[in-house]
Design a protein around this motif. Structure first.
Motif, mmCIF file in Angstrom:
data_model
loop_
_atom_site.group_PDB
_atom_site.id
_atom_site.type_symbol
_atom_site.label_atom_id
_atom_site.label_comp_id
_atom_site.label_asym_id
_atom_site.label_seq_id
_atom_site.Cartn_x
_atom_site.Cartn_y
_atom_site.Cartn_z
ATOM 1 N N MET A 149 9.112 7.134 -8.701
ATOM 2 C CA MET A 149 10.506 6.985 -8.298
ATOM 3 C C MET A 149 10.885 5.507 -8.127
ATOM 4 O O MET A 149 11.957 5.080 -8.512
ATOM 5 N N LEU A 150 9.960 4.744 -7.564
ATOM 6 C CA LEU A 150 10.251 3.322 -7.317
ATOM 7 C C LEU A 150 10.076 2.479 -8.580
ATOM 8 O O LEU A 150 10.571 1.352 -8.644
ATOM 9 N N PRO A 182 12.615 10.642 -1.902
ATOM 10 C CA PRO A 182 12.777 12.068 -2.201
ATOM 11 C C PRO A 182 12.497 12.896 -0.941
ATOM 12 O O PRO A 182 11.671 12.503 -0.116
ATOM 13 N N GLU A 183 13.163 14.047 -0.841
ATOM 14 C CA GLU A 183 13.031 14.858 0.377
ATOM 15 C C GLU A 183 11.573 15.259 0.631
ATOM 16 O O GLU A 183 11.123 15.317 1.772
ATOM 17 N N GLU A 184 10.833 15.539 -0.437
ATOM 18 C CA GLU A 184 9.451 15.996 -0.231
ATOM 19 C C GLU A 184 8.601 14.932 0.465
ATOM 20 O O GLU A 184 7.583 15.252 1.076
ATOM 21 N N ILE A 185 9.000 13.665 0.359
ATOM 22 C CA ILE A 185 8.278 12.601 1.067
ATOM 23 C C ILE A 185 8.880 12.385 2.445
ATOM 24 O O ILE A 185 8.169 12.314 3.450
ATOM 25 N N TYR A 207 0.853 -1.186 0.000
ATOM 26 C CA TYR A 207 0.000 0.000 0.000
ATOM 27 C C TYR A 207 0.888 1.235 0.000
ATOM 28 O O TYR A 207 1.972 1.241 0.602
ATOM 29 N N LEU A 208 0.403 2.286 -0.641
ATOM 30 C CA LEU A 208 1.163 3.527 -0.735
ATOM 31 C C LEU A 208 0.193 4.670 -0.454
ATOM 32 O O LEU A 208 -0.630 5.010 -1.297
ATOM 33 N N SER A 209 0.290 5.244 0.764
ATOM 34 C CA SER A 209 -0.655 6.319 1.110
ATOM 35 C C SER A 209 -0.164 7.663 0.616
ATOM 36 O O SER A 209 -0.928 8.608 0.505
ATOM 37 N N GLY A 210 1.150 7.756 0.348
ATOM 38 C CA GLY A 210 1.736 9.045 -0.009
ATOM 39 C C GLY A 210 2.497 9.646 1.164
ATOM 40 O O GLY A 210 3.210 10.630 1.013
ATOM 41 N N GLY A 211 2.356 9.043 2.330
ATOM 42 C CA GLY A 211 3.073 9.510 3.524
ATOM 43 C C GLY A 211 4.403 8.794 3.678
ATOM 44 O O GLY A 211 4.772 7.938 2.867
ATOM 45 N N LEU A 212 5.079 9.148 4.754
ATOM 46 C CA LEU A 212 6.427 8.632 5.000
ATOM 47 C C LEU A 212 6.452 7.104 5.182
ATOM 48 O O LEU A 212 7.277 6.408 4.583
ATOM 49 N N ASP A 213 5.562 6.596 6.028
ATOM 50 C CA ASP A 213 5.692 5.213 6.499
ATOM 51 C C ASP A 213 5.511 4.179 5.390
ATOM 52 O O ASP A 213 6.346 3.294 5.205
ATOM 53 N N SER A 214 4.409 4.293 4.657
ATOM 54 C CA SER A 214 4.174 3.300 3.601
ATOM 55 C C SER A 214 5.155 3.501 2.451
ATOM 56 O O SER A 214 5.527 2.543 1.767
ATOM 57 N N SER A 215 5.627 4.749 2.251
ATOM 58 C CA SER A 215 6.618 4.990 1.195
ATOM 59 C C SER A 215 7.930 4.290 1.542
ATOM 60 O O SER A 215 8.582 3.689 0.677
ATOM 61 N N LEU A 216 8.303 4.384 2.816
ATOM 62 C CA LEU A 216 9.555 3.745 3.247
ATOM 63 C C LEU A 216 9.467 2.218 3.093
ATOM 64 O O LEU A 216 10.389 1.578 2.582
ATOM 65 N N ILE A 217 8.352 1.656 3.530
ATOM 66 C CA ILE A 217 8.181 0.207 3.407
ATOM 67 C C ILE A 217 8.189 -0.205 1.929
ATOM 68 O O ILE A 217 8.832 -1.190 1.544
ATOM 69 N N LEU A 245 13.241 7.771 12.176
ATOM 70 C CA LEU A 245 12.640 7.132 11.006
ATOM 71 C C LEU A 245 12.807 8.020 9.769
ATOM 72 O O LEU A 245 13.092 7.534 8.661
ATOM 73 N N ARG A 246 12.669 9.309 9.960
ATOM 74 C CA ARG A 246 12.835 10.238 8.834
ATOM 75 C C ARG A 246 14.264 10.212 8.308
ATOM 76 O O ARG A 246 14.503 10.405 7.114
ATOM 77 N N GLU A 247 15.215 9.981 9.211
ATOM 78 C CA GLU A 247 16.615 9.907 8.760
ATOM 79 C C GLU A 247 16.829 8.690 7.866
ATOM 80 O O GLU A 247 17.549 8.753 6.879
#
Lengths: 86, 658
Positions: B304-305, B545-548, B258-268, B536-538
């Motif tokens: 990007m992915l 990308p920085e914007e995410i 799943y990709l919500s557009g936020g940090l967590d699912s983007s990282l996973i 986690l942000r680090e």
């Protein structure tokens, strides 16, 4: 529109939009709407918006106080003063 | 991933109706649409419906061993190959390659101590035939559900979902007012309570033992503990998350994300993409209402992915049309519509041929991402520096209290002076108070019968002994995990809406190792001022990308009021708001509901309190229609042939004769 009309109209607005949850409550015109739990902070903002739209008065930040909006009588007085100053 | 159900009688000679077991299987066939299995023992019966993910040709349940032990198991243990190797080295032999057999052999060799070795999400029933002992176990965070009922005659019914219990014909679905009141206090019923009379749910991280018609043990085998923060990071977070994702990609079927557009699912998703390659498929919900929509961020990450990206575009009609199914599977009223888009998304995932998805759930609880944690920090600061605290508050909620009201006394009081400083629930009182608005709509007879403070009182009474010694932020985190994550997010927004369509969600942040890491992490590596999820942000900054990576949290929300007042809204909306519709469940007061409906129709109701009330009232009506009118006859017996059929009744009789 005189004070009595404004009061009746405001009362109807408060009853229809906030007091429907408290049908048993007999609200007096001087009673504090926040302390009585009739309005929360979001309801307070909604009420301020309504007063601005309905009576064509501009409310600045410093005027958003419980003294001006805390009870039906307070609002009637506030609208009266704003109109007199206009 | 599967559904499980069964029943055990106090007396071994008592009959088990095979038809009842077949109905129980049928009631949860959505959890396991690939086939089912059945086992009958003396005075005991078990069923499993299977969603085949690991060891596709074998891996059918119930699974029995020569010792007479038997397991039905819903879920995944991700470290099963390592455990299998460990057991093999100890001399254990295996008959198939499934994680199910690893779990059963581990339990046989090590007993319940073996649970500590399991890394995964599961609910299981372990039957020790010779002892006539049944043990029910639920995973640490309660990703997988498990319900049970102890009947007057000592019979224990259990099932992944309550509907399996009702299908047995041994218990009826009747509303439990106190369980319902939990929903309108905390958004979900707290274990062992459910909104159904006589139906309990096992708590996350808990086990229950039944012997001879009685529950002989009920205890936690794992608990979320805080108060362990150290001054240094307890290892490499990136490596740990990578390993958690690696384990959760273990499957013999394709895994999506799943990709919500936020940090967590983007990282996973980024880590999964590295491990899976370009065949990774990603899935997003997009809203036609721009207030809720995150599609541009979702597209940035997907591009990007280089994943095959699927977007499900949701309009107001979809939310209203999808609510009945979401409620039927949540098996409880809900106060938000957020589960509906996730139900529709799972349906789309399944349509694309994917049955397993990774999600980012859990990161905000573990690494303090929610605004609720910032409110806690701001309240703490307000004690010493009120001006700065107010400035931070404005920065946190720029969209609330427009027209200058942000500086108003009501605003300040509402957010900063909620509850006494030493109130253990202080972090959650704002939510509790807002949610309690829904209770103002109770029918006077319901209000008179209910103890409306009981739910909050029980929560206060059940706080862990060490709670008072934890920091304000740790206390908030514990409350968030226990009262929202497990009973609501992982249920109504997680397992229930995924499994409604035969889709298994996997949660890399809810690997217990990640939880334990986060609990030990120095607090300033989680939250500093209003800067959240710092560690986690680090990690994200290296992969996204920085914007995410730097994007502020946008709470996942779904349109709440408008969907129900469109020209083409379903007929049941007005039916359920009418005095006649409200009388069906009898929970809500028609006069008050009419006031709310009038405000909704006039477009005046826009706040969270009224939206929670509306969704709560409508979903109560749908829930009541879905269950209370049902008997076992609502669940026709499974008619396909079982893939496994074990009947030990004759064998045991022969053994006894011999």
């Amino acid at each position: 529109m005189n004070d009595t009309d404004v009061k009746a109209e405001l009362r109807k607005y408060v009853e229809e939009n906030f007091l429907y949850l408290r049908p048993e409550l007999d609200l007096h015109d001087d009673e504090d709407l926040l302390q009585k739990g009739i309005l929360d902070s979001l309801g307070f903002v909604e009420l301020v918006d309504e007063v601005q739209t309905r009576y064509g008065v501009t409310v600045n930040d410093l005027e958003i106080t419980e003294e001006n909006f805390g009870s039906i009588n307070a609002i009637v007085g506030f609208v009266d003063r704003k109109r007199a100053a206009a | 991933m599967c559904g499980i159900a069964g029943m055990v009688r106090a007396e071994p000679t008592a009959a088990i109706e095979e038809g009842a077991l077949l109905r129980m299987a049928r009631a949860i066939v959505h959890r396991g649409p690939d086939g089912f299995g059945l086992a009958l023992d003396r005075g005991a019966g078990f069923v499993s419906t299977r969603l085949a993910i690991i060891d596709l040709p074998h891996g059918w349940q119930p699974l029995q061993t020569s010792s007479g032990n038997l397991l039905v198991y819903n879920g995944e243990v991700y470290n099963y190959p390592e455990l299998r190797d460990e057991l093999t080295r100890a001399g254990q032999t295996f008959e198939n390659d499934s994680d199910t057999e690893v779990v059963l052999r581990l339990l046989e060799r090590e007993g319940l101590d073996g649970l500590q070795k399991l890394n995964g999400q599961f609910a299981l029933a372990w039957w020790q035939a010779h002892e006539r002992r049944l043990t029910l176990v639920r995973d640490r965070f309660g990703v997988r559900p498990l319900h049970y009922s102890l009947l007057d005659d000592g019979t224990l019914l259990f099932g992944s979902e309550a509907k399996a219990l009702f299908a047995s014909g041994e218990i009826d679905a009747e509303p439990d007012l106190q369980g319902l009141d939990d929903v309108f206090t905390l958004w979900g019923s707290r274990p062992p309570q459910t909104p159904f009379k006589g139906v309990n749910q096992l708590a996350p991280g808990a086990l229950l033992r039944w012997e001879g018609g009685e529950i002989t043990a009920r205890r936690s085998w794992w608990t979320a503990e805080y108060g362990k923060a150290s001054t240094e990071a307890p290892g490499d977070l990136e490596e740990l998350i990578r390993d958690s994702v690696r384990l959760r990609l273990r499957a013999d079927v394709p895994v999506g994300s799943y990709l919500s557009g936020g940090l967590d699912s983007s990282l996973i998703s980024a880590i999964a993409r590295e491990q899976v390659g370009s065949r990774l498929q990603t899935f997003s919900v997009a809203f036609r209402d721009p207030v809720f929509d995150e599609r541009s961020q979702q597209e940035t990450v997907a591009k990007m992915l280089g994943t095959t990206h699927h977007v499900l575009d949701i309009g107001p009609t979809d939310i209203a049309a999808g609510l009945p199914l979401a409620v039927r599977h949540a098996e409880a009223p809900i106060v938000r519509t957020a589960p509906v888009p996730l139900s529709l998304l799972a349906q789309e995932v399944r349509r694309q041929g994917i049955t397993v998805v990774l999600t980012g759930e859990g990161a905000d609880e573990l690494f303090w991402g929610y605004d609720l944690f910032k409110e806690v920090a701001i309240r703490e600061l307000h004690e010493t520096d009120p001006e700065r605290a107010l400035g931070m508050l404005e920065g946190l909620y720029p969209y609330l209290g427009a027209d200058g009201a942000r500086r108003g006394p009501a605003w300040e009081r509402f957010l900063l002076e909620t509850g006494a400083r030493d109130d253990p629930l202080r972090s959650h009182l704002t939510r509790l108070e807002a949610t309690a608005t829904v209770k103002a709509f109770y029918h006077p007879e319901v209000a008179a019968e209910l103890d409306r403070e009981a739910s909050e009182r029980r929560l206060r009474a059940e706080l862990p002994d060490a709670f008072g010694s934890w920091s304000a932020l740790e206390r908030a985190a514990w409350l968030e995990v226990k009262t929202l994550l497990s009973p609501y997010l992982l249920a109504a927004q997680g397992d229930r809406v995924g499994m409604a369509h035969g889709v298994e969600g996997r949660f890399p942040f809810l690997d217990h190792r990640v939880f334990e890491y986060a609990a030990k992490l120095p607090p300033e590596r989680k939250l500093a001022g209003t800067k959240d999820k710092i560690a986690l942000r680090e990690v994200a900054a290296r992969l996204l990308p920085e914007e995410i990576a730097a994007r502020p949290k946008q709470p996942y929300r779904s349109p709440e009021i408008a969907p129900f007042f469109q020209p083409d809204s379903p007929e049941w909306v007005e039916e359920l708001l009418s005095p006649g519709g409200l009388a069906e469940a009898g929970i809500w007061d028609p006069q008050r509901v009419e006031g709310l409906a009038r405000r909704c129709r006039g477009g005046r109701a826009t706040g969270i309190r009224e939206s929670m009330a509306l969704v709560g009232i409508l979903s109560t009506g749908l829930w009541h229609r879905a269950f209370a009118a049902d008997g076992a006859s609502a669940y026709p017996a499974e008619t396909v042939e079982p893939r496994v059929r074990i009947d030990r009744r004759a064998d045991i009789a022969k053994e006894e004769v011999a």
